[in-house]
Write a protein that holds these residues in place. Structure first.
Motif, PDB file in Angstrom:
ATOM      1  N   MET A   1       1.197  -1.138   0.091  1.00 46.52           N
ATOM      2  CA  MET A   1       0.073  -0.188   0.269  1.00 46.52           C
ATOM      3  C   MET A   1       1.202   0.656  -0.198  1.00 46.52           C
ATOM      4  N   SER A   2       0.325   2.118  -0.521  1.00 41.03           N
ATOM      5  CA  SER A   2       1.418   3.214  -1.238  1.00 41.03           C
ATOM      6  C   SER A   2       0.747   4.113   0.240  1.00 41.03           C
ATOM      7  N   GLN A   3       1.615   5.462   0.806  1.00 38.95           N
ATOM      8  CA  GLN A   3       1.747   6.555   1.967  1.00 38.95           C
ATOM      9  C   GLN A   3       0.789   7.313   1.896  1.00 38.95           C
ATOM     10  N   PRO A   4      -0.095   7.739   2.817  1.00 38.06           N
ATOM     11  CA  PRO A   4      -0.682   9.299   2.391  1.00 38.06           C
ATOM     12  C   PRO A   4       0.339   9.826   1.850  1.00 38.06           C
ATOM     13  N   GLN A   5       0.163  10.669   1.072  1.00 38.43           N
ATOM     14  CA  GLN A   5       0.588  12.245   0.778  1.00 38.43           C
ATOM     15  C   GLN A   5       0.272  13.645   2.387  1.00 38.43           C
ATOM     16  N   PRO A   6       1.444  13.971   2.540  1.00 44.67           N
ATOM     17  CA  PRO A   6       1.434  15.032   3.448  1.00 44.67           C
ATOM     18  C   PRO A   6       0.257  15.978   2.568  1.00 44.67           C
ATOM     19  N   SER A   7      -0.041  16.987   3.823  1.00 45.37           N
ATOM     20  CA  SER A   7      -0.817  17.661   3.539  1.00 45.37           C
ATOM     21  C   SER A   7      -0.474  19.121   3.353  1.00 45.37           C
ATOM     22  N   ARG A   8      -0.888  20.579   2.730  1.00 43.26           N
ATOM     23  CA  ARG A   8      -0.467  20.824   2.405  1.00 43.26           C
ATOM     24  C   ARG A   8       0.530  21.718   3.682  1.00 43.26           C
ATOM     25  N   GLU A   9      -0.330  21.577   4.749  1.00 40.64           N
ATOM     26  CA  GLU A   9       0.081  22.322   5.627  1.00 40.64           C
ATOM     27  C   GLU A   9       1.663  21.509   6.377  1.00 40.64           C
ATOM     28  N   GLU A  10       0.510  20.284   6.499  1.00 37.49           N
ATOM     29  CA  GLU A  10       2.315  19.319   6.346  1.00 37.49           C
ATOM     30  C   GLU A  10       3.561  19.738   5.982  1.00 37.49           C
ATOM     31  N   MET A  11       3.088  19.749   4.799  1.00 36.31           N
ATOM     32  CA  MET A  11       4.889  20.108   4.054  1.00 36.31           C
ATOM     33  C   MET A  11       5.071  21.709   4.321  1.00 36.31           C
ATOM     34  N   ILE A  12       4.225  22.568   4.200  1.00 34.26           N
ATOM     35  CA  ILE A  12       4.705  24.091   5.089  1.00 34.26           C
ATOM     36  C   ILE A  12       5.781  23.545   6.197  1.00 34.26           C
ATOM     37  N   GLU A  13       5.056  23.371   7.116  1.00 33.63           N
ATOM     38  CA  GLU A  13       5.460  23.354   8.738  1.00 33.63           C
ATOM     39  C   GLU A  13       7.218  22.405   8.326  1.00 33.63           C
ATOM     40  N   ALA A  14       7.139  21.451   7.666  1.00 33.22           N
ATOM     41  CA  ALA A  14       8.133  20.835   7.396  1.00 33.22           C
ATOM     42  C   ALA A  14       9.026  21.870   6.701  1.00 33.22           C
ATOM     43  N   GLY A  15       8.899  22.232   5.768  1.00 35.32           N
ATOM     44  CA  GLY A  15       9.976  23.741   5.519  1.00 35.32           C
ATOM     45  C   GLY A  15      10.218  24.226   6.144  1.00 35.32           C
ATOM     46  N   ARG A  16       9.515  25.063   7.229  1.00 32.15           N
ATOM     47  CA  ARG A  16       9.251  25.898   8.127  1.00 32.15           C
ATOM     48  C   ARG A  16      10.817  24.766   8.886  1.00 32.15           C
ATOM     49  N   ALA A  17      10.642  24.049   9.829  1.00 33.93           N
ATOM     50  CA  ALA A  17      11.397  23.285  11.207  1.00 33.93           C
ATOM     51  C   ALA A  17      12.532  22.851   9.855  1.00 33.93           C
ATOM     52  N   PHE A  18      12.442  22.608   8.772  1.00 32.42           N
ATOM     53  CA  PHE A  18      14.260  22.833   8.221  1.00 32.42           C
ATOM     54  C   PHE A  18      14.979  24.112   8.223  1.00 32.42           C
ATOM     55  N   GLU A  19      14.100  24.934   7.485  1.00 32.05           N
ATOM     56  CA  GLU A  19      14.691  26.518   7.486  1.00 32.05           C
ATOM     57  C   GLU A  19      15.029  26.615   8.997  1.00 32.05           C
ATOM     58  N   GLN A  20      14.930  26.438   9.316  1.00 29.03           N
ATOM     59  CA  GLN A  20      15.268  27.045  11.088  1.00 29.03           C
ATOM     60  C   GLN A  20      16.340  25.792  11.787  1.00 29.03           C
ATOM     61  N   ARG A  21      15.919  24.700  11.227  1.00 28.27           N
ATOM     62  CA  ARG A  21      17.619  24.233  11.342  1.00 28.27           C
ATOM     63  C   ARG A  21      19.110  24.643  10.691  1.00 28.27           C
ATOM     64  N   LEU A  22      18.905  25.043   9.161  1.00 28.61           N
ATOM     65  CA  LEU A  22      19.147  25.874   8.696  1.00 28.61           C
ATOM     66  C   LEU A  22      20.202  26.940   9.024  1.00 28.61           C
ATOM     67  N   ARG A  23      19.201  27.802   9.712  1.00 28.95           N
ATOM     68  CA  ARG A  23      19.435  29.098  10.554  1.00 28.95           C
ATOM     69  C   ARG A  23      20.280  28.803  11.711  1.00 28.95           C
ATOM     70  N   SER A  24      19.695  28.160  12.342  1.00 30.48           N
ATOM     71  CA  SER A  24      21.281  27.485  13.965  1.00 30.48           C
ATOM     72  C   SER A  24      21.975  26.954  13.470  1.00 30.48           C
ATOM     73  N   ALA A  25      22.667  26.087  11.791  1.00 31.97           N
ATOM     74  CA  ALA A  25      23.528  26.081  11.159  1.00 31.97           C
ATOM     75  C   ALA A  25      23.952  26.895  11.857  1.00 31.97           C
ATOM     76  N   GLN A  26      23.479  28.223  10.601  1.00 41.19           N
ATOM     77  CA  GLN A  26      24.471  28.629  10.337  1.00 41.19           C
ATOM     78  C   GLN A  26      25.085  29.721  11.298  1.00 41.19           C
ATOM     79  N   ALA A  27      24.264  30.283  12.268  1.00 41.37           N
ATOM     80  CA  ALA A  27      24.555  31.090  13.461  1.00 41.37           C
ATOM     81  C   ALA A  27      25.880  30.266  14.366  1.00 41.37           C
ATOM     82  N   SER A  28      26.178  29.207  14.438  1.00 42.62           N
ATOM     83  CA  SER A  28      26.422  28.120  14.869  1.00 42.62           C
ATOM     84  C   SER A  28      28.175  27.722  13.957  1.00 42.62           C
TER      85      SER A  28
END
Length: 102
Positions: A1-28
């Motif tokens: 069985m295939s995995q359900p596709q993430p919702s638009r909101e889930e994708m946006i939240e994942a993108g924000r979390a990724f951006e925050q990890r990159l900003r934190s790494a850059q500051a470090s």
């Protein structure tokens, strides 16, 4: 069985979390210091983890030989070593990136 596709909101939240990890790494990386040394140890370069040149230390012994070419080579070796060390640190924190000293 295939995995359900993430919702638009889930994708946006994942993108924000990724951006925050990159900003934190850059500051470090901005606050981290890396070094690079010439093969003969007469020149040491300090740079940030982002590759920004912070300082150059030259051993007084280089002035005894008055070998301009050797000093130029030592400086270039040190800068290349610091850039490589910054790139290694950045890759550990952020994944593969290109570091240029400026």
């Amino acid at each position: 069985m295939s995995q359900p596709q993430p919702s638009r909101e889930e994708m946006i939240e994942a993108g924000r979390a990724f951006e925050q990890r990159l900003r934190s790494a850059q500051a470090s990386l901005e606050h981290a210091l890396v070094t690079g040394s010439s093969a003969d140890g007469t020149v040491v370069v300090l740079a940030s983890g982002l590759g920004q040149l912070r300082a150059v230390q030259v051993s007084p012994a280089v002035f005894d030989t008055r070998d301009v070419t050797a000093l130029q080579n030592a400086i270039a070796q040190s800068i290349r070593a610091a850039a490589a060390n910054a790139a290694t640190l950045a890759e550990e924190k952020m994944g593969a990136v290109e570091i240029n000293l400026y």
